[in-house]
Design an enzyme around this catalytic site. Structure first.
Site, PDB file in Angstrom:
ATOM      1  N   ASP A 108       0.874  -1.187   0.000  1.00 22.47           N
ATOM      2  CA  ASP A 108       0.000   0.000   0.000  1.00 22.47           C
ATOM      3  C   ASP A 108       0.905   1.229   0.000  1.00 22.47           C
ATOM      4  OD1 ASP A 108      -3.140   0.682   1.334  1.00 22.47           O
ATOM      5  OD2 ASP A 108      -1.630   2.227   1.034  1.00 22.47           O
TER       6      ASP A 108
ATOM      7  N   ASP B 296      -3.942   2.209  -5.066  1.00 22.02           N
ATOM      8  CA  ASP B 296      -2.570   2.208  -4.522  1.00 22.02           C
ATOM      9  C   ASP B 296      -2.280   0.973  -3.675  1.00 22.02           C
ATOM     10  OD1 ASP B 296      -3.939   2.738  -2.114  1.00 22.02           O
ATOM     11  OD2 ASP B 296      -2.282   3.978  -1.396  1.00 22.02           O
ATOM     12  N   GLU B 297      -3.035  -0.088  -3.901  1.00 27.14           N
ATOM     13  CA  GLU B 297      -2.966  -1.214  -2.977  1.00 27.14           C
ATOM     14  C   GLU B 297      -3.137  -2.531  -3.732  1.00 27.14           C
ATOM     15  OE1 GLU B 297      -5.904  -2.493   0.700  1.00 27.14           O
ATOM     16  OE2 GLU B 297      -6.341  -0.743  -0.487  1.00 27.14           O
TER      17      GLU B 297
HETATM   18  P1  TTP Z   1      -5.277   4.999   1.136  1.00 33.74           P
HETATM   19  O1  TTP Z   1      -4.236   3.964   0.804  1.00 33.74           O
HETATM   20  O2  TTP Z   1      -6.367   4.607   2.062  1.00 33.74           O
HETATM   21  O3  TTP Z   1      -4.577   6.275   1.761  1.00 33.74           O
HETATM   22  P2  TTP Z   1      -3.192   6.938   1.431  1.00 33.74           P
HETATM   23  O4  TTP Z   1      -2.411   6.158   0.442  1.00 33.74           O
HETATM   24  O5  TTP Z   1      -3.417   8.357   1.053  1.00 33.74           O
HETATM   25  O6  TTP Z   1      -2.474   6.937   2.833  1.00 33.74           O
HETATM   26  P3  TTP Z   1      -1.878   5.686   3.632  1.00 33.74           P
HETATM   27  O7  TTP Z   1      -2.095   4.455   2.812  1.00 33.74           O
HETATM   28  O8  TTP Z   1      -0.423   5.991   3.808  1.00 33.74           O
HETATM   29  O9  TTP Z   1      -2.607   5.677   4.915  1.00 33.74           O
HETATM   30  O10 TTP Z   1      -5.961   5.504  -0.201  1.00 33.74           O
HETATM   31  C1  TTP Z   1      -5.223   5.643  -1.416  1.00 33.74           C
HETATM   32  C2  TTP Z   1      -5.673   6.877  -2.143  1.00 33.74           C
HETATM   33  O11 TTP Z   1      -7.065   6.800  -2.404  1.00 33.74           O
HETATM   34  C3  TTP Z   1      -5.453   8.150  -1.373  1.00 33.74           C
HETATM   35  O12 TTP Z   1      -4.153   8.707  -1.572  1.00 33.74           O
HETATM   36  C4  TTP Z   1      -6.544   9.033  -1.882  1.00 33.74           C
HETATM   37  C5  TTP Z   1      -7.659   8.087  -2.306  1.00 33.74           C
HETATM   38  N1  TTP Z   1      -8.746   8.112  -1.311  1.00 33.74           N
HETATM   39  C6  TTP Z   1      -9.861   8.925  -1.551  1.00 33.74           C
HETATM   40  O13 TTP Z   1      -9.948   9.591  -2.572  1.00 33.74           O
HETATM   41  N2  TTP Z   1     -10.852   8.955  -0.601  1.00 33.74           N
HETATM   42  C7  TTP Z   1     -10.778   8.237   0.559  1.00 33.74           C
HETATM   43  O14 TTP Z   1     -11.694   8.304   1.416  1.00 33.74           O
HETATM   44  C8  TTP Z   1      -9.634   7.402   0.787  1.00 33.74           C
HETATM   45  C9  TTP Z   1      -9.520   6.590   2.058  1.00 33.74           C
HETATM   46  C10 TTP Z   1      -8.645   7.382  -0.164  1.00 33.74           C
HETATM   47 MG    MG Z   2      -2.161   4.093   0.643  1.00 33.25          MG
END
Ligand code: TTP
Ligand code: MG
Length: 400
Positions: free
Chosen positions: A10, A108-109
């Protein structure tokens, strides 16, 4: 016993990290990606924010006005959906250099099954480290990676070690890693379930592991058995590799020729639901919707339409498939009237199928950038997907 080696990868603060990399002035700054804050009067939400901004209590999905109140000096960026999507594709290509067994979960995962390839790097840890370095050297972005013998533990591990983390949970360490963790860390434990579990005195995953399974099923229903398994580190779900084909389709053969177009449309709706779900699961959107109709005598007809933009929601796919079918019926009826076909009772359908192809951008979390109707549809469909994943294909259906 041979254990699988599953990685959950992730990206850290993904959208914000791309912004910081693209504009070095943003490095080390609180960066908030989301709606326009309009000096605290803005509506809409935070998509994500840099870890510097998280220190101010800013979080994904928070109202942007609150983010502004918490940290007005943060850099607020609207976000560039296309850029993130492109980055996601580059990262996925890097994963493909390591293994073909990749299950994309979101922009992103992903889960990677490293069981067949980690020997090249000697250990799972070195393999994960090589992936992390490769992602960083090619994109300048940081991935956190959890590795474990089962999927959900790998996911918890990557979350646990964020940001810039790498955590390998060896098979014999799974339970000692899991058991001290708060119960809400378990996959499938939402706020409601958490409240019920807390009432039963269950606060950690370890508490659940030793709780009576029978009593839990009595309180929470049959699906609670699955939670007990998870609490004991049992999760047989494999990494389900993404589709690599150029189309996603489903078809159905009737037991006997179907003469009622309404019945055919009902089946078409169910098939479209399946296609839509698979598309979204695999992060795909396609521009061409096709239907296949096999009529009496094994004559197979196809009809298709290419749309101005790529789609994967059922509300976008089904009307196109339905119109194609209705047009087909009209054409056939016209021909029948001109005596081309002798079947007087109307159209007889033996098989119906629907397909979406001409894939474009990966599916990304684009709710920020879409209109509110689209967002509602996404929420509904995601909720339906989750119910079906948990309780099976028949658990929930659309009304016609
Ligand atoms: P995440 O992987 O949940 O968040 P992140 O990568 O920003 O942070 P981290 O993993 O380090 O905690 O989500 C990936 C992307 O998806 C995030 O950069 C933006 C988008 N996203 C949204 O648009 N709305 C949301 O509610 C969430 C959770 C994520
Ligand atoms: Mg992330």
């Amino acid at each position: 016993m041979t254990h699988r080696v599953i990685a959950h990868i992730d990206m850290d603060a993904f959208f914000a990290a791309v912004e910081q990399r693209n504009d070095p002035r943003l490095k080390g700054q609180p960066v908030v990606v989301g709606a326009d804050p309009k000096e605290g009067r803005g509506r809409g939400v935070v998509a994500t924010c840099s870890y510097e901004a998280r220190k101010f209590g800013i979080r994904s999905a928070q109202p942007i006005s609150e983010a502004w109140r918490r940290c007005p000096q943060a850099v607020f960026v609207r976000g560039n959906y296309e850029a993130y999507s492109q980055e996601s594709r580059v990262i996925k290509k890097i994963f493909e250099e390591f293994t073909p067994d990749i299950e994309s979960i979101s922009i992103d995962e992903a889960f990677l099954d490293l069981s067949g390839c980690y020997h090249f790097y000697q250990t799972p840890e070195r393999t994960a480290s090589a992936i992390k370095q490769r992602v960083y050297s090619q994109t300048g972005l940081i991935a956190s990676i959890g590795v474990a013998p089962v999927k959900f533990v790998a996911k918890i591990a990557s979350d646990f070690c964020k940001p810039d983390g790498l955590l390998v949970i060896a098979p014999q360490k799974v339970l000692s890693f899991l058991h001290p963790l708060a119960i809400e860390k378990l996959w499938g434990v939402g706020r409601k379930t958490q409240a019920i579990l807390n009432q039963l005195g269950i606060r950690t995953i370890g508490d659940l592991a030793i709780f009576s399974r029978t009593k839990l099923v009595e309180t929470l229903g049959a699906s609670a058995g699955h939670l007990c398994d998870l609490a004991n580190g049992i999760d047989p779900r494999p990494v389900e590799a993404d589709e690599s084909v150029g189309s996603v389709s489903h078809e159905y053969t009737f037991d006997k020729d179907e003469q009622n177009p309404e019945e055919v449309l009902k089946v078409l709706m169910t098939l479209t639901e399946k296609v839509s779900r698979r598309l979204r699961k695999n992060g795909l959107k396609g521009r061409t919707v096709s239907i296949k109709i096999r009529t009496q005598g094994f004559v197979t007809n196809t009809r298709s339409e290419t749309l101005p933009r790529a789609v994967n929601l059922i509300d976008a796919i089904y009307p196109v498939a339905r119109d194609l079918f209705q047009k087909f019926i009209q054409e056939q009826t016209g021909e029948m009237n001109r005596g081309v076909e002798s079947n007087r009772s109307g159209i007889c359908v033996r098989l119906i199928g629907v397909k979406v192809s001409r894939f474009e951008d990966d599916y990304v979390v684009d709710s920020l950038f879409a209109d509110s109707c689209h967002v509602r549809q996404e929420y509904i469909q995601t909720a339906m997907d989750k119910i079906k994943d948990k309780f099976g294909e028949q658990a929930i259906r659309r009304g016609f």
